[in-house]
Enzyme design. Sequence first.
Site, PDB file in Angstrom:
ATOM      1  N   CYS A  75       0.862  -1.181   0.000  1.00 21.40           N
ATOM      2  CA  CYS A  75       0.000   0.000   0.000  1.00 21.40           C
ATOM      3  C   CYS A  75       0.895   1.226   0.000  1.00 21.40           C
ATOM      4  O   CYS A  75       1.673   1.430   0.930  1.00 21.40           O
ATOM      5  CB  CYS A  75      -0.922  -0.010   1.211  1.00 21.40           C
ATOM      6  SG  CYS A  75      -1.937   1.479   1.331  1.00 21.40           S
ATOM      7  N   HIS A 166      -3.157  -3.622 -10.864  1.00 20.40           N
ATOM      8  CA  HIS A 166      -3.886  -2.395 -11.200  1.00 20.40           C
ATOM      9  C   HIS A 166      -4.378  -2.460 -12.634  1.00 20.40           C
ATOM     10  O   HIS A 166      -3.655  -2.882 -13.535  1.00 20.40           O
ATOM     11  CB  HIS A 166      -2.996  -1.166 -11.032  1.00 20.40           C
ATOM     12  CG  HIS A 166      -2.609  -0.901  -9.612  1.00 20.40           C
ATOM     13  ND1 HIS A 166      -3.385  -0.149  -8.761  1.00 20.40           N
ATOM     14  CD2 HIS A 166      -1.548  -1.328  -8.883  1.00 20.40           C
ATOM     15  CE1 HIS A 166      -2.808  -0.116  -7.565  1.00 20.40           C
ATOM     16  NE2 HIS A 166      -1.697  -0.822  -7.619  1.00 20.40           N
ATOM     17  N   GLU A 215     -10.401   0.525  -4.755  1.00 23.85           N
ATOM     18  CA  GLU A 215      -9.333  -0.329  -4.252  1.00 23.85           C
ATOM     19  C   GLU A 215      -9.843  -1.731  -3.924  1.00 23.85           C
ATOM     20  O   GLU A 215     -10.887  -1.886  -3.293  1.00 23.85           O
ATOM     21  CB  GLU A 215      -8.697   0.287  -2.998  1.00 23.85           C
ATOM     22  CG  GLU A 215      -7.839   1.499  -3.291  1.00 23.85           C
ATOM     23  CD  GLU A 215      -6.849   1.778  -2.180  1.00 23.85           C
ATOM     24  OE1 GLU A 215      -6.089   0.862  -1.812  1.00 23.85           O
ATOM     25  OE2 GLU A 215      -6.854   2.920  -1.673  1.00 23.85           O
ATOM     26  N   CYS A 224      -4.772   6.411  -3.465  1.00 18.64           N
ATOM     27  CA  CYS A 224      -4.103   5.109  -3.562  1.00 18.64           C
ATOM     28  C   CYS A 224      -2.720   5.360  -4.147  1.00 18.64           C
ATOM     29  O   CYS A 224      -2.594   5.752  -5.309  1.00 18.64           O
ATOM     30  CB  CYS A 224      -4.898   4.151  -4.442  1.00 18.64           C
ATOM     31  SG  CYS A 224      -4.095   2.555  -4.723  1.00 18.64           S
ATOM     32  N   GLY A 227      -1.689   2.933  -6.866  1.00 17.44           N
ATOM     33  CA  GLY A 227      -2.517   3.237  -8.026  1.00 17.44           C
ATOM     34  C   GLY A 227      -2.030   4.459  -8.782  1.00 17.44           C
ATOM     35  O   GLY A 227      -2.058   4.498 -10.024  1.00 17.44           O
TER      36      GLY A 227
END
Length: 279
Positions: A75, A166, A215, A224, A227
């Site tokens: 993360c 992703h 997410e 994110c 992301g």
Amino acid sequence: MAIEFSKYHGLGNDFILIDNRSSSTPLITPEAAVKWCDRHFGIGADGVIFALPGDNGADYTMRIFNSDGSEPEMCGNGIRCLGAFLAELEGLSRTKDYYRIHTLAGVMTPQLMDDGQVKVDMGLPRLLAEEIPTTLAPADSKVINQPLEVAGKTWDVTCVSMGNPHCITFVEDVAAIQLETIGPKFEHHPVFPQRTNTEFIQVVNRNYLKMRVWERGAGITLACGTGACASLVAGVLNDLCDRTATIELPGGLLEIEWSEIDQRIYMTGPAERVFTGKF
């Protein structure tokens, strides 16, 4: 027994951080994490992050349970928060050079900057279908601007892994996307065997992108980090942006660079402590 915690956020993507340095096993279970993350009956967060002892030469190990109890590989906003949290635990000012943190996506190195920002070496993006993973293309091929039918509409998507999957699609207006309905359909699409995070990107100019995200395991969030990194890579692969750009998320701004020198991704953004307590 009550467990001490600190609450941090990175651009509104919020986390409960636990000092877990005395054990390599998380102090709470995924089921407990779901309760802790509940915004009405718990503390409220997008996930719970544990600072565990280091492994394989790393200073520390990061584990994270999402608000649904699942465990992601990494993360980006969370690791910035963890870097700030570790400095707090060690009693240091936010000027330590960097931490080497072992994650399920490899070793990441958040660096605490003098201006309060945290810069993270996010490593190399992974572009092959088998690395995402996805069945949208042959295992040894890249997924760049490929059609994908979701909810009766064909979307052109590019897939990137930052240690977690992703799926990025470029749209005219991110504000018009009905994330709460379309997001779960992307996440659970059968072409993504491990589910996927989904980013909807509006190109303002070659150095400025707007992003909204669904997410995996958390739903709609305000930011994110992985992301944003994946979205910049997708923008470059589609010749829609330069290798350094500002990403505007609902929670604020991230600076992302895909270095031409070492091909690694660098993410810079804030990490703020909200409060501490026991639960």
